[in-house]
Write an enzyme that holds these catalytic residues in place. Structure first.
Site, mmCIF file in Angstrom:
data_model
loop_
_atom_site.group_PDB
_atom_site.id
_atom_site.type_symbol
_atom_site.label_atom_id
_atom_site.label_comp_id
_atom_site.label_asym_id
_atom_site.label_seq_id
_atom_site.Cartn_x
_atom_site.Cartn_y
_atom_site.Cartn_z
ATOM 1 N N LYS A 142 0.828 -1.207 0.000
ATOM 2 C CA LYS A 142 0.000 0.000 0.000
ATOM 3 C C LYS A 142 0.868 1.266 0.000
ATOM 4 O O LYS A 142 0.600 2.200 -0.751
ATOM 5 C CB LYS A 142 -0.947 -0.009 1.197
ATOM 6 N N ASP A 198 -1.559 6.706 6.353
ATOM 7 C CA ASP A 198 -1.548 5.287 6.696
ATOM 8 C C ASP A 198 -2.457 5.021 7.897
ATOM 9 O O ASP A 198 -2.623 5.888 8.756
ATOM 10 C CB ASP A 198 -0.117 4.857 7.016
ATOM 11 N N THR A 209 -5.772 -1.373 7.050
ATOM 12 C CA THR A 209 -5.822 -2.829 7.162
ATOM 13 C C THR A 209 -7.199 -3.296 7.609
ATOM 14 O O THR A 209 -7.459 -4.493 7.636
ATOM 15 C CB THR A 209 -4.767 -3.327 8.169
ATOM 16 N N ARG A 221 6.533 -8.568 1.799
ATOM 17 C CA ARG A 221 7.449 -8.155 2.860
ATOM 18 C C ARG A 221 8.064 -9.365 3.541
ATOM 19 O O ARG A 221 9.264 -9.401 3.839
ATOM 20 C CB ARG A 221 6.717 -7.291 3.890
#
Length: 366
Positions: free
Chosen positions: A86, A131, A180, A239
């Protein structure tokens, strides 16, 4: 390689996470090392970005149309699990639009004045990346409604009956929100985004491409089978794939000649206690307790957490989501139960009373 770093704290850990989430090798939240190396590994444009084909195609149309009109891009909301890209996409949006980017996070904006200060300093066309937008305070959230829709905010001066609202015009900007937990966003906020993209977990073949690309940037020699071994243990998350690649690289440099083969990758990840399906020590501890102590369940969450020696929140929010997604554990009204796949994966045979005539476990262990 795709990255999605957290901006909540200095070390990248979301303070809202339960303990035990960020220090796991297969944890999807960014740690200090991730933050240190990800800048060099991030793709710079949509063509270089691996995976998320549907989101990339849709976003490409949005950005091309905005450039053709000479206008700022619509506000963008990106949702999905940590580590899927993202933050990377927000930086790509800024690069594709030729605009600077400002990065902040929902937990950092506790007052409407904090948001007003950020918005009033934006340049025309600038991208504001917010975020964990679902964790922003309610007053700031309400101010954001007007800023997104009318490019204006009302700054309150004074207190009590004498307070006055001074309208402040803002230059056109693009807000990129990342979350999320999209379900926690209020509908008025969701409705103000012109484009919403949901980030999916990656297929192993996509993770192999991520690993090969990162290996090239890190000057690591890796065979196709070695990349496949790492990809299969990466939980569908870029990740995690890159973190495992770095650990396998270390093992290959110390224990071998530096070349990552399937055997070297498997040996390295066994040392780090990441098994063939990406389960780590905590995941296996939950399954072992469920299978051996409670015969596959059903068992209550608190009892299971005590048996594992972890906090209830750690089991529920750190271990369980992946186990459920992998079909190894199920949540039922009576408690947690192990699926037949869990018995097979752990190399155990379910008790006779737990199986029916066809050898399959019943839903409630009956």
């Amino acid at each position: 390689m795709n990255w999605d770093d957290s901006t909540d704290t200095a070390d990248g850990q979301d303070p809202g996470l339960p303990p035990g989430g960020a220090d796991r090798l297969v944890g999807a939240d960014a740690d200090g090392e991730d933050t240190a190396v990800e800048a060099a590994l991030r793709p710079k444009d949509l063509e270089e970005f691996v995976g998320q084909e549907r989101v990339r195609e849709q976003l490409d149309l949005v950005l091309r149309a905005a450039r053709a009109r000479g206008a700022t891009a619509d506000h963008v909301l990106l949702s999905g699990a940590p580590g899927l890209g993202k933050t990377t996409l927000s930086m790509i949006i800024a690069a594709e639009m030729g605009a600077p980017i400002r990065i902040t996070s929902g937990p950092a904006i506790q007052h409407a004045g904090d948001l007003a200060a950020i918005l009033s300093s934006l340049q025309e066309g600038e991208v504001l990346f917010l975020d964990e937008i679902h964790r922003m305070s309610r007053p700031a959230e309400e101010m954001l409604y007007m800023a997104m829709e009318d490019f204006r905010v009302d700054v309150i001066v004074g207190k009590g009956p004498g307070a006055t609202a001074i309208p402040l015009e803002l230059p056109p900007f693009t807000l990129v929100g990342a979350t999320t937990r999209a379900g926690l966003l209020p509908p008025p906020l969701r409705d103000r985004f012109g484009f919403t993209g949901h980030m999916e977990f990656y297929a192993p073949v996509e993770l192999e491409r991520v690993i090969h690309r990162s290996a090239g940037l890190l000057d690591v020699e890796i065979e196709a089978e070695g990349a496949a071994e790492i990809a299969g243990r990466s939980r569908g998350t870029p990740r995690i794939a890159n973190r495992l690649l770095r650990r396998v690289r270390d093992y290959a440099q110390v224990k071998a000649d530096g070349l990552i083969t399937r055997e070297i990758a498997a040996q390295a990840l066994d040392v780090y206690e990441v098994d063939q399906r990406g389960l780590d020590r905590l995941d296996r501890a939950v399954l072992t307790a469920l299978l051996k102590l409670f015969s596959g369940g059903p068992v209550g969450l608190s009892t299971l957490a005590v048996a594992v020696g972890e906090e209830r929140e750690t089991v529920e929010e750190v271990a369980e989501p992946f186990l459920v997604r992998e079909g190894l554990l199920a949540r039922t009204p009576r408690g947690r139960i192990a699926t037949p796949a869990a018995w097979t994966h752990m190399g155990l045979v379910p008790p006779q009373q737990m199986t029916g005539g066809n050898g399959q476990q019943g839903l409630f262990g009956a």
